[in-house]
Structures are given as C-alpha cells and as structure tokens.
Motif scaffolding. Sequence first.
Motif, PDB file in Angstrom:
ATOM      1  N   SER A  65      56.946  51.512  50.056  1.00  0.00           N
ATOM      2  CA  SER A  65      56.969  52.683  49.453  1.00  0.00           C
ATOM      3  C   SER A  65      58.356  52.874  48.526  1.00  0.00           C
ATOM      4  N   ASP A  66      59.081  51.996  48.288  1.00  0.00           N
ATOM      5  CA  ASP A  66      60.263  51.807  47.386  1.00  0.00           C
ATOM      6  C   ASP A  66      59.627  51.862  45.765  1.00  0.00           C
ATOM      7  N   PRO A  67      59.982  52.811  45.046  1.00  0.00           N
ATOM      8  CA  PRO A  67      59.296  52.823  43.876  1.00  0.00           C
ATOM      9  C   PRO A  67      59.779  51.567  42.982  1.00  0.00           C
ATOM     10  N   ALA A  68      60.854  51.069  43.229  1.00  0.00           N
ATOM     11  CA  ALA A  68      61.166  49.647  42.271  1.00  0.00           C
ATOM     12  C   ALA A  68      60.209  48.448  42.853  1.00  0.00           C
ATOM     13  N   THR A  69      59.950  48.484  44.073  1.00  0.00           N
ATOM     14  CA  THR A  69      58.955  47.404  44.503  1.00  0.00           C
ATOM     15  C   THR A  69      57.779  47.778  43.829  1.00  0.00           C
ATOM     16  N   VAL A  70      57.254  48.889  44.083  1.00  0.00           N
ATOM     17  CA  VAL A  70      55.768  49.115  43.628  1.00  0.00           C
ATOM     18  C   VAL A  70      55.754  48.817  42.152  1.00  0.00           C
ATOM     19  N   ALA A  71      56.714  49.100  41.391  1.00  0.00           N
ATOM     20  CA  ALA A  71      56.765  48.962  39.767  1.00  0.00           C
ATOM     21  C   ALA A  71      56.780  47.594  39.422  1.00  0.00           C
ATOM     22  N   LEU A  72      57.584  46.875  40.318  1.00  0.00           N
ATOM     23  CA  LEU A  72      57.432  45.374  40.153  1.00  0.00           C
ATOM     24  C   LEU A  72      56.188  44.703  40.617  1.00  0.00           C
ATOM     25  N   LEU A  73      55.490  45.194  41.565  1.00  0.00           N
ATOM     26  CA  LEU A  73      54.124  44.707  41.867  1.00  0.00           C
ATOM     27  C   LEU A  73      53.265  44.971  40.780  1.00  0.00           C
ATOM     28  N   ARG A  74      53.297  46.124  40.075  1.00  0.00           N
ATOM     29  CA  ARG A  74      52.386  46.678  38.767  1.00  0.00           C
ATOM     30  C   ARG A  74      52.508  45.743  37.777  1.00  0.00           C
ATOM     31  N   LYS A  75      54.074  45.181  37.596  1.00  0.00           N
ATOM     32  CA  LYS A  75      54.227  44.440  36.657  1.00  0.00           C
ATOM     33  C   LYS A  75      53.636  42.979  36.837  1.00  0.00           C
ATOM     34  N   THR A  76      53.678  42.581  38.236  1.00  0.00           N
ATOM     35  CA  THR A  76      53.552  41.200  38.616  1.00  0.00           C
ATOM     36  C   THR A  76      51.805  41.160  38.472  1.00  0.00           C
ATOM     37  N   TYR A  77      50.984  42.231  38.735  1.00  0.00           N
ATOM     38  CA  TYR A  77      49.484  42.064  38.544  1.00  0.00           C
ATOM     39  C   TYR A  77      48.976  42.690  37.342  1.00  0.00           C
ATOM     40  N   PRO A  82      47.610  48.625  29.009  1.00  0.00           N
ATOM     41  CA  PRO A  82      46.562  49.268  28.982  1.00  0.00           C
ATOM     42  C   PRO A  82      45.019  48.549  29.355  1.00  0.00           C
ATOM     43  N   VAL A  83      44.068  49.318  29.556  1.00  0.00           N
ATOM     44  CA  VAL A  83      42.756  48.709  30.027  1.00  0.00           C
ATOM     45  C   VAL A  83      42.284  47.573  29.181  1.00  0.00           C
ATOM     46  N   TRP A  84      42.064  47.820  28.054  1.00  0.00           N
ATOM     47  CA  TRP A  84      41.783  47.001  26.963  1.00  0.00           C
ATOM     48  C   TRP A  84      42.432  45.714  27.007  1.00  0.00           C
ATOM     49  N   MET A  85      43.889  45.851  27.101  1.00  0.00           N
ATOM     50  CA  MET A  85      44.783  44.604  27.260  1.00  0.00           C
ATOM     51  C   MET A  85      44.440  43.891  28.258  1.00  0.00           C
ATOM     52  N   GLN A  86      44.101  44.410  29.623  1.00  0.00           N
ATOM     53  CA  GLN A  86      43.944  43.691  30.773  1.00  0.00           C
ATOM     54  C   GLN A  86      42.641  42.998  30.950  1.00  0.00           C
ATOM     55  N   LEU A  87      41.656  43.670  29.886  1.00  0.00           N
ATOM     56  CA  LEU A  87      40.489  42.926  29.803  1.00  0.00           C
ATOM     57  C   LEU A  87      40.569  41.560  28.844  1.00  0.00           C
ATOM     58  N   LEU A  88      41.361  41.773  27.894  1.00  0.00           N
ATOM     59  CA  LEU A  88      41.593  40.557  27.016  1.00  0.00           C
ATOM     60  C   LEU A  88      42.318  39.603  27.715  1.00  0.00           C
ATOM     61  N   LYS A  89      43.239  39.844  28.380  1.00  0.00           N
ATOM     62  CA  LYS A  89      44.188  38.850  29.276  1.00  0.00           C
ATOM     63  C   LYS A  89      43.067  38.194  30.413  1.00  0.00           C
ATOM     64  N   TYR A  90      42.071  38.932  30.909  1.00  0.00           N
ATOM     65  CA  TYR A  90      41.270  38.428  31.970  1.00  0.00           C
ATOM     66  C   TYR A  90      40.270  37.454  31.357  1.00  0.00           C
ATOM     67  N   ILE A  91      39.550  37.768  30.168  1.00  0.00           N
ATOM     68  CA  ILE A  91      38.745  36.913  29.517  1.00  0.00           C
ATOM     69  C   ILE A  91      39.546  35.600  28.953  1.00  0.00           C
ATOM     70  N   TRP A  92      40.652  35.832  28.629  1.00  0.00           N
ATOM     71  CA  TRP A  92      41.527  34.299  28.284  1.00  0.00           C
ATOM     72  C   TRP A  92      41.809  33.689  29.583  1.00  0.00           C
ATOM     73  N   ALA A  93      42.129  34.497  30.497  1.00  0.00           N
ATOM     74  CA  ALA A  93      42.191  33.690  31.879  1.00  0.00           C
ATOM     75  C   ALA A  93      40.898  32.833  32.512  1.00  0.00           C
ATOM     76  N   LEU A  94      39.896  33.585  32.191  1.00  0.00           N
ATOM     77  CA  LEU A  94      38.559  32.900  32.610  1.00  0.00           C
ATOM     78  C   LEU A  94      38.266  31.810  31.731  1.00  0.00           C
ATOM     79  N   LEU A  95      38.481  31.812  30.523  1.00  0.00           N
ATOM     80  CA  LEU A  95      38.572  30.530  29.642  1.00  0.00           C
ATOM     81  C   LEU A  95      39.035  29.355  30.148  1.00  0.00           C
ATOM     82  N   HIS A  96      40.277  29.714  30.836  1.00  0.00           N
ATOM     83  CA  HIS A  96      41.057  28.698  31.515  1.00  0.00           C
ATOM     84  C   HIS A  96      40.790  28.566  32.987  1.00  0.00           C
ATOM     85  N   PHE A  97      39.515  29.243  33.235  1.00  0.00           N
ATOM     86  CA  PHE A  97      39.007  28.907  34.850  1.00  0.00           C
ATOM     87  C   PHE A  97      40.102  29.477  35.835  1.00  0.00           C
TER      88      PHE A  97
END
Length: 338
Positions: A65-77, A82-97
């Motif tokens: 429940s610690d906000p700092a820990t939750v914020a760190l997890l959000r940054k880690t994952y 934004p969603v479009w940036m997450q999509l581009l990162k996911y596609i780029w990651a898929l290209l590297h399997f």
Amino acid sequence: MAGELVSPTPTLRGSARRAAAFKLLRRRLIQAVPLMLGVVIINFCLIQMAPGSFLELMTAENQVSDPATVALLRKTYGLEDPVWMQLLKYIWALLHFDFGFSYRQNMPVIQAIWIHLPATILLMVSSIALAVSVGVAAGVVASMKVRTFWDSLVSIGAMFFYAAPSFWLGIMLIVLFSVKLGWLPVGGMMKIGGTGGVLDIVHHLILPTLALGLFYAAIYTRVMRSSMLEVAQADFVRTARAKGLSRNKVTIHHVLRNALLPVVTILGVQMGTVLAGSVVIESVFSWPGVGSLLFDSVSSRNYPVVLGIMVLGSLVVIAANIAVDLIYMWLDPRIEIR
C-alpha cells in the motif's frame, strides 16, 4: 489464404511446381507481417480495455500500500507511459522475441509459455490426429454405405458429438471411465510422484484427447461424407468406373484424394479453435498446458502472459494456413497460384 488458389489450369510439373510452392511460401510470409502487426495491435487494445490491471491485483495479493512502492512498480512495468508508447515498446520488444515478464510465475513470459507448451502441443496433435483419422474414416464409410444402417449410425454419432459441449463430454468421460469403471485417471499428466514415463503420459492423455478430438471428428465426418458423394458424381470418376476398375480402387485412388480438399481447408482454419478448445479441456482434466496457464492468467489479470499466448496462438494459425496452401497444391496438381 487458401481461397486465392485457383483451378483448373494447365498442370505444373517438377521444378515448376517446386518454384511455385516457394513463390507461394514467400508471398504468404510477406503477408503474415502486416497480419501479425494487426493482431498484436488489436489484442493490445483489447487488453487495455479490460477492467483492472495486474498491478492492482499484485499489490493487493502482496499487501503493498506504500505509494512510493506502487509508483516504483508502475515505473518498472512501464505503466507510467501513455498507451501508444506502451504499444510501441511492446512491438519493439516482440521484434527482439521479448514477450515481457510474468509477475505470477516470476519469470519471463516466453519461459512460462515454453514450460507449458509441450503439454498443449501433445494434446493438440493427439486430438487432431484422432479427429482426422476417425472423421475421414467415418465419412468414407457413410458415403460408401449411403442410405443404409451404417450411414444412419455414423450420421447420428456425428450429430451427437457435434452438439455435445466438450466440457460436458469431458465430465461424462471422467464419470464413466474414471469414477465408475476406474480404468483411466481423472486428471493430470502423470501419476503424483511418478517418473512420467511414456505409458503413464499416454494413459493420462486418452480422456482429454477423446473429449477434444471427438467434436472435430464429427465435423470432419459430415464434411467428408458430403465431399465424397459430390466427387463420386464427377466425370473422371465415371470414366474410371467405365474402364472396369473396382469400387474400392475408384474410391481410394480417384475419389478420396479429391474429397480431402475441404477437410484440409477446415483443418487449417480450426487450428485456432483447437487451441481455444484446449483451454476448457485442460481446465477440466487439470492438464498442465498453455490453456491452463491462460485460464490462470486471465483470472489473475496476468495480462503480459495473456497477450503473449494470444500472439503465439496467432502465429500457429498463420503457420497452419500456409501449410494448408502447400498441402492443397500437393493434393490437387491442377491447382496453381493466381
């Protein structure tokens, strides 16, 4: 994809047919790239529209429940982007399997899928083998014994297994063969504490294979019967009979091969549905495959794993359709690439 193959045309032979097959393979692989990109985008958007997130469930399960820990997890994952940036990162990651990380299994997604993949491939191969062998044989028998007792028996059996839900059939098989007769195990892939020998795995594989394969066998039976009766009326079959060939030779060498074309088409299309059907069957029989992993991941909102399984499932369907096109060319030499 198979619909772009046309006939009749002058038959290609030898090296010309091999060159045509390679040309078809190259074209399908090029077409698969934008197709997979569309599948990834659609699946990613569907996951984003699903309620809740795996981060909420993960923090709730671990009582974070610690906000700092939750914020760190959000940054880690990467959930801060934004969603479009997450999509581009996911596609780029898929290209590297790279399919992401599964917090529930505490390992990369591709590793989690890889652990469960052999069990699912074993179940799919055995179910498809059962469905094709039983379906084709039953369809041939029904067409050769048309409007007889055997035709009626095969048609009633096909109608029953087509109408029966696979999970209900699986439960009934467990009740009959496991609870009442005690012949086969209730579930799992091997005995608890066993060494996992081939016979032990085959023993556990029988009921899931029957529950999943009989539904598709019913479909192939109906298609094969109709296709056999249609091809039997073709001119080249009448010519073969006029030459004095026996009924069995005409059926095997002239009718059966051409009648298999619709079955091959359906087989390619149904690869995706077989994979989806294995989710239910694996849950009923506690089969440790990708279906069970998908069911657990959906329940726990482990969306990286869900997305990874969807992407791999799409690859299987695309590969199956390419294989169907090549088998088409082998079965009917009149077929040529447009």
